[in-house]
Write a protein that holds these residues in place. Structure first.
Motif, PDB file in Angstrom:
ATOM      1  N   ALA A 139       0.857  -1.180   0.000  1.00 49.07           N
ATOM      2  CA  ALA A 139       0.000   0.000   0.000  1.00 49.07           C
ATOM      3  C   ALA A 139       0.895   1.232   0.000  1.00 49.07           C
ATOM      4  N   PHE A 140       0.847   2.005  -1.075  1.00 52.85           N
ATOM      5  CA  PHE A 140       1.727   3.169  -1.237  1.00 52.85           C
ATOM      6  C   PHE A 140       0.907   4.451  -1.198  1.00 52.85           C
ATOM      7  N   ARG A 141       1.401   5.447  -0.465  1.00 53.92           N
ATOM      8  CA  ARG A 141       0.776   6.762  -0.419  1.00 53.92           C
ATOM      9  C   ARG A 141       1.860   7.829  -0.373  1.00 53.92           C
ATOM     10  N   GLU A 142       1.546   9.016  -0.891  1.00 57.50           N
ATOM     11  CA  GLU A 142       2.359  10.217  -0.714  1.00 57.50           C
ATOM     12  C   GLU A 142       1.515  11.232   0.026  1.00 57.50           C
ATOM     13  N   THR A 143       2.043  11.793   1.095  1.00 54.31           N
ATOM     14  CA  THR A 143       1.251  12.671   1.948  1.00 54.31           C
ATOM     15  C   THR A 143       2.163  13.556   2.783  1.00 54.31           C
ATOM     16  N   PRO A 144       1.726  14.770   3.109  1.00 53.49           N
ATOM     17  CA  PRO A 144       2.541  15.615   3.989  1.00 53.49           C
ATOM     18  C   PRO A 144       2.377  15.279   5.470  1.00 53.49           C
ATOM     19  N   VAL A 145       1.280  14.597   5.817  1.00 54.01           N
ATOM     20  CA  VAL A 145       1.023  14.227   7.210  1.00 54.01           C
ATOM     21  C   VAL A 145       0.508  12.797   7.253  1.00 54.01           C
ATOM     22  N   LEU A 146       0.722  12.140   8.403  1.00 55.26           N
ATOM     23  CA  LEU A 146       0.346  10.740   8.521  1.00 55.26           C
ATOM     24  C   LEU A 146       0.161  10.408  10.001  1.00 55.26           C
ATOM     25  N   THR A 147      -0.838   9.562  10.282  1.00 53.38           N
ATOM     26  CA  THR A 147      -1.033   9.055  11.627  1.00 53.38           C
ATOM     27  C   THR A 147      -1.126   7.539  11.573  1.00 53.38           C
ATOM     28  N   ILE A 148      -0.394   6.860  12.443  1.00 50.42           N
ATOM     29  CA  ILE A 148      -0.446   5.405  12.544  1.00 50.42           C
ATOM     30  C   ILE A 148      -0.764   5.040  13.987  1.00 50.42           C
ATOM     31  N   ASP A 149      -1.824   4.248  14.167  1.00 51.27           N
ATOM     32  CA  ASP A 149      -2.237   3.842  15.502  1.00 51.27           C
ATOM     33  C   ASP A 149      -2.229   2.319  15.594  1.00 51.27           C
ATOM     34  N   ALA A 150      -2.160   1.819  16.804  1.00 52.13           N
ATOM     35  CA  ALA A 150      -2.125   0.380  17.041  1.00 52.13           C
ATOM     36  C   ALA A 150      -2.916   0.070  18.301  1.00 52.13           C
ATOM     37  N   ARG A 151      -3.087  -1.226  18.560  1.00 58.15           N
ATOM     38  CA  ARG A 151      -3.841  -1.644  19.738  1.00 58.15           C
ATOM     39  C   ARG A 151      -3.023  -1.564  21.020  1.00 58.15           C
TER      40      ARG A 151
END
Length: 311
Positions: free
Chosen positions: A259-271
């Protein structure tokens, strides 16, 4: 060469040399420092020295920053360079990087020679430019941040640092461990969409990796103001090998298993409340969610002059 041309500075610069004795695979640190100091002194500029012994890099960086130099010549690997960048980003000081590590990712991206003598010669006549810096929960990274089970493999690299046989064995252990890591469920949000990925590893790069075949992946641009996200979709034991193969082949953007994305901001969350990540190969343990951003042009660096037209 006139003194005013040293490291692309429009005057006589104040220069500091920051070196990490722990970087690299051999005992060449002292010789490399002598080479660099001699080359700088030949231009009538006498640098201040800041040598970091084992476990004392932060103190050396802080002392160097207090000196407020125009140029910091950094001898070390990606971790040493990252520590210097965290201290000097957003300031007038430019970093001149002399690669001494095992990967030297940023040096490769900046087309700096890996040989010490060639590197200092190229940078002494170089120019200055501004490059982007990535952040995750306000911790900087210059090249990549790795999230998920893939980050756990770093401990084998740390155990092997500086020992050739151990480094070889660590590759074998890492390959075996990569097949047994359990995937994690990560919730990923960029500036346009949100999705959940069952994955053994996510790589966030400051600007996208080049779409060419390369033994060591590199970035063609360091100033586009974007993060590139590569999330390995779960495909069993060989998931991480497929991710690596796609990156080395320059086809990670179009690979259906990524899964590829280009973005200026990103959030990754987990359990879980905390995640272990790797910022430029350096282990960080951060509280979730992970908030990524890019700071355009936040770090000044010295780069070699581009080759002139053939005569």
């Amino acid at each position: 060469m006139a003194e005013r041309d040293l490291f692309g500075f429009g005057g006589t610069p104040s220069v500091a040399v920051l070196a990490n004795k722990r970087s690299g695979l051999g005992g060449r640190g002292g010789q490399a420092v002598d080479t660099v100091v001699a080359a700088i002194s030949a231009h009538g500029v006498y640098p201040r020295m800041f040598m970091a012994g084992s476990g004392h890099l932060a103190e050396a960086v802080a002392a160097c920053k207090a000196h407020d130099p125009d140029i910091v010549v950094v001898l070390g690997g990606d971790g040493t360079i990252l520590a210097a960048a965290e201290a000097f980003m957003g300031t007038h000081t430019a970093l001149a990087i002399i690669p001494q590590g095992t990967v030297n990712q940023l040096a490769r991206d900046l087309l700096i020679p890996l040989d010490t003598t060639l590197a200092i010669a190229a940078l002494a006549t170089g120019t200055q430019r501004a490059i982007d810096v990535g952040t995750v929960n306000d911790r900087a990274f210059l090249c990549t941040s790795v999230i998920g089970p893939l980050a756990k493999l770093q401990r084998y690299r740390e155990e092997a640092r500086g020992r050739l046989l151990a480094t070889f064995l660590s590759f074998l252990r890492t390959g075996l461990k990569a097949m047994t890591l359990r995937p994690a469920t990560l919730a990923i949000h960029d500036d346009r969409s949100a999705w959940t990925e069952e994955t053994r590893g996510v790589i966030v790069s400051v600007n996208p990796l080049a779409e060419i075949v390369s033994r060591v992946p590199f970035r063609e641009r360091l100033d586009s103001g974007l993060l590139a996200v590569y999330a390995a979709r779960e495909r069993g034991y060989l998931t991480l090998f497929k991710l690596a193969a796609a990156i080395f082949a320059g086809r990670a953007r179009i690979d259906p298993d990524i899964a590829f994305r280009e973005t200026p901001v990103l959030t990754i969350d987990a359990r879980r409340e905390w995640l272990t990540i790797l910022n430029d190969g350096e282990i960080r343990r951060l509280r979730t969610p992970l908030h990524f951003a890019v700071r355009p042009g936040a770090l000044r660096v010295v780069v070699p002059q581009p080759p002139g037209p053939a005569s």
